[in-house]
Scaffold this motif. Structure first.
Motif, PDB file in Angstrom:
ATOM      1  N   CYS A 297       0.822  -1.210   0.000  1.00  0.00           N
ATOM      2  CA  CYS A 297       0.000   0.000   0.000  1.00  0.00           C
ATOM      3  C   CYS A 297       0.863   1.271   0.000  1.00  0.00           C
ATOM      4  O   CYS A 297       0.354   2.367  -0.281  1.00  0.00           O
ATOM      5  CB  CYS A 297      -0.926   0.009   1.219  1.00  0.00           C
ATOM      6  SG  CYS A 297      -2.171  -1.303   1.192  1.00  0.00           S
ATOM      7  N   LEU A 298       2.137   1.143   0.310  1.00  0.00           N
ATOM      8  CA  LEU A 298       3.030   2.296   0.350  1.00  0.00           C
ATOM      9  C   LEU A 298       3.658   2.527  -1.020  1.00  0.00           C
ATOM     10  O   LEU A 298       3.850   1.584  -1.799  1.00  0.00           O
ATOM     11  CB  LEU A 298       4.140   2.069   1.386  1.00  0.00           C
ATOM     12  CG  LEU A 298       3.694   1.949   2.843  1.00  0.00           C
ATOM     13  CD1 LEU A 298       4.893   1.606   3.727  1.00  0.00           C
ATOM     14  CD2 LEU A 298       3.031   3.233   3.318  1.00  0.00           C
ATOM     15  N   PRO A 299       4.032   3.763  -1.334  1.00  0.00           N
ATOM     16  CA  PRO A 299       4.730   4.038  -2.600  1.00  0.00           C
ATOM     17  C   PRO A 299       6.071   3.299  -2.639  1.00  0.00           C
ATOM     18  O   PRO A 299       6.703   3.082  -1.603  1.00  0.00           O
ATOM     19  CB  PRO A 299       4.937   5.559  -2.566  1.00  0.00           C
ATOM     20  CG  PRO A 299       3.940   6.070  -1.582  1.00  0.00           C
ATOM     21  CD  PRO A 299       3.757   5.001  -0.566  1.00  0.00           C
ATOM     22  N   ASP A 300       6.502   2.952  -3.837  1.00  0.00           N
ATOM     23  CA  ASP A 300       7.751   2.206  -3.988  1.00  0.00           C
ATOM     24  C   ASP A 300       8.935   2.945  -3.361  1.00  0.00           C
ATOM     25  O   ASP A 300       9.800   2.319  -2.729  1.00  0.00           O
ATOM     26  CB  ASP A 300       8.041   1.950  -5.466  1.00  0.00           C
ATOM     27  CG  ASP A 300       7.128   0.874  -6.048  1.00  0.00           C
ATOM     28  OD1 ASP A 300       6.343   0.279  -5.275  1.00  0.00           O
ATOM     29  OD2 ASP A 300       7.208   0.640  -7.263  1.00  0.00           O
TER      30      ASP A 300
ATOM     31  N   ARG B  42       8.907   2.385   0.315  1.00  0.00           N
ATOM     32  CA  ARG B  42       9.270   0.996   0.643  1.00  0.00           C
ATOM     33  C   ARG B  42      10.771   0.775   0.514  1.00  0.00           C
ATOM     34  O   ARG B  42      11.378   0.061   1.334  1.00  0.00           O
ATOM     35  CB  ARG B  42       8.505   0.036  -0.268  1.00  0.00           C
ATOM     36  CG  ARG B  42       6.997   0.036  -0.020  1.00  0.00           C
ATOM     37  CD  ARG B  42       6.272  -0.807  -1.053  1.00  0.00           C
ATOM     38  NE  ARG B  42       6.607  -2.215  -0.931  1.00  0.00           N
ATOM     39  CZ  ARG B  42       6.269  -3.138  -1.832  1.00  0.00           C
ATOM     40  NH1 ARG B  42       5.607  -2.776  -2.940  1.00  0.00           N
ATOM     41  NH2 ARG B  42       6.594  -4.404  -1.662  1.00  0.00           N
ATOM     42  N   LEU B  43      11.384   1.384  -0.482  1.00  0.00           N
ATOM     43  CA  LEU B  43      12.832   1.271  -0.631  1.00  0.00           C
ATOM     44  C   LEU B  43      13.561   1.913   0.553  1.00  0.00           C
ATOM     45  O   LEU B  43      14.568   1.383   1.039  1.00  0.00           O
ATOM     46  CB  LEU B  43      13.276   1.929  -1.942  1.00  0.00           C
ATOM     47  CG  LEU B  43      12.977   1.136  -3.217  1.00  0.00           C
ATOM     48  CD1 LEU B  43      13.155   2.020  -4.448  1.00  0.00           C
ATOM     49  CD2 LEU B  43      13.895  -0.077  -3.304  1.00  0.00           C
ATOM     50  N   ARG B  44      13.057   3.031   1.021  1.00  0.00           N
ATOM     51  CA  ARG B  44      13.664   3.678   2.191  1.00  0.00           C
ATOM     52  C   ARG B  44      13.552   2.793   3.425  1.00  0.00           C
ATOM     53  O   ARG B  44      14.489   2.671   4.208  1.00  0.00           O
ATOM     54  CB  ARG B  44      13.019   5.040   2.433  1.00  0.00           C
ATOM     55  CG  ARG B  44      13.355   6.077   1.369  1.00  0.00           C
ATOM     56  CD  ARG B  44      12.454   7.292   1.470  1.00  0.00           C
ATOM     57  NE  ARG B  44      12.646   8.003   2.733  1.00  0.00           N
ATOM     58  CZ  ARG B  44      11.835   8.974   3.150  1.00  0.00           C
ATOM     59  NH1 ARG B  44      10.773   9.319   2.424  1.00  0.00           N
ATOM     60  NH2 ARG B  44      12.077   9.579   4.295  1.00  0.00           N
ATOM     61  N   TRP B  45      12.397   2.144   3.593  1.00  0.00           N
ATOM     62  CA  TRP B  45      12.242   1.227   4.716  1.00  0.00           C
ATOM     63  C   TRP B  45      13.187   0.038   4.581  1.00  0.00           C
ATOM     64  O   TRP B  45      13.686  -0.495   5.585  1.00  0.00           O
ATOM     65  CB  TRP B  45      10.802   0.746   4.824  1.00  0.00           C
ATOM     66  CG  TRP B  45       9.904   1.713   5.525  1.00  0.00           C
ATOM     67  CD1 TRP B  45       8.873   2.432   4.987  1.00  0.00           C
ATOM     68  CD2 TRP B  45       9.948   2.082   6.908  1.00  0.00           C
ATOM     69  NE1 TRP B  45       8.283   3.219   5.937  1.00  0.00           N
ATOM     70  CE2 TRP B  45       8.924   3.029   7.133  1.00  0.00           C
ATOM     71  CE3 TRP B  45      10.762   1.706   7.981  1.00  0.00           C
ATOM     72  CZ2 TRP B  45       8.683   3.598   8.379  1.00  0.00           C
ATOM     73  CZ3 TRP B  45      10.530   2.265   9.228  1.00  0.00           C
ATOM     74  CH2 TRP B  45       9.505   3.193   9.421  1.00  0.00           C
TER      75      TRP B  45
END
Length: 253
Positions: A126-129, A132-135
């Motif tokens: 549900c999060l922007p890509d 998600r990459l930062r996470w």
């Protein structure tokens, strides 16, 4: 992770960087590395001492001397309650700022719950890509901060990097998403050749326990190269090594 609460008995010393307080834990488990809230301000629990010796944690009903970071320590008063802030109580920006300061910083969320939080957010479709990459990068940093044996951290690190490559594609400029780098790192963790592993696997029941565990660890590591393999040329030695290990894997205990 349960919320910890500390009640201040006294402020022993304080300056602009932090200070030392005597506190009682009145709920949960207080651990070195936790972050505590005082209104909108934050304190880092850097060190715990009991009976003159450093300890990693203490629980409800016990008293300890704690070393805290943050100028607000000087404003604490007897009876004031400090409440720990769980990993998901911090913004992504705050976590990135903490983790950018280098290794061994203690006034940040504990690495284990932070890793679990970051991996969950990395996998949240549900999060922007970009988020998600930062996470994913936060998850890798938390793994590096865990202070556990390298063979454990290396396997977890490879799993996160493989996920990033599989779901967001390779990027040679980013070490986290470089297929060749991932394969090289996994092969370095394996540490022996496929031929050696196959020879040991034929008589694995006769091996001492550490030898059996090593073969099982290798068996678990081999799939970590799978997300990288489609992005390597067939003639690439790394691709050949990954294929060789894939053939050997079914023979391992």
């Amino acid at each position: 992770m349960s919320i910890a609460e500390l009640q201040v008995y006294s402020v022993e010393e304080a300056d602009v960087t932090g200070g030392v307080c005597v506190v009682r834990c009145i709920g949960g488990v207080a651990r070195a590395g936790q972050v505590y809230a005082v209104g909108e301000l934050r304190l880092g629990l850097r060190r715990i001492e009991r009976y003159g010796r450093p300890v990693g944690f203490f629980d409800a009903g016990h008293v300890a001397k704690v070393h805290l970071s943050g100028a607000v320590v000087a404003l604490l008063s007897r009876g004031q309650v400090l409440t720990s802030v769980p990993a998901d109580g911090h913004s992504l920006e705050e976590l990135e700022a903490w983790l950018a300061t280098g290794p061994l910083l203690l006034d940040e969320p504990h690495p284990a719950p932070l890793r679990s939080l970051a991996v969950g957010r990395m996998q949240d479709e549900c999060l922007p890509d970009g988020v998600r990459l930062r996470w994913g990068r936060v998850a890798l940093a938390a793994i590096d901060r865990a202070g556990r044996p390298e063979e454990e951290c290396g396997a977890e690190r490879a799993a996160v990097r493989g996920y990033l490559i599989r779901h967001f594609g390779p990027e040679d400029a980013s070490p986290d998403r470089d297929p060749a780098a991932l394969c090289r790192d996994v092969l370095a963790q394996i540490g022996i050749s496929p031929e050696e592993a196959l020879a040991q696997a034929r008589t694995w029941r006769e091996l001492p326990r550490p030898g059996i565990l090593r073969l099982r660890r290798i068996k678990n590591l081999i799939p970590r190269m799978a997300p990288a393999r489609p992005h390597l040329r067939d003639a690439d030695p790394l691709a050949e090594a990954a294929d060789a290990w894939s053939r050997v894997r079914p023979e391992l205990p």
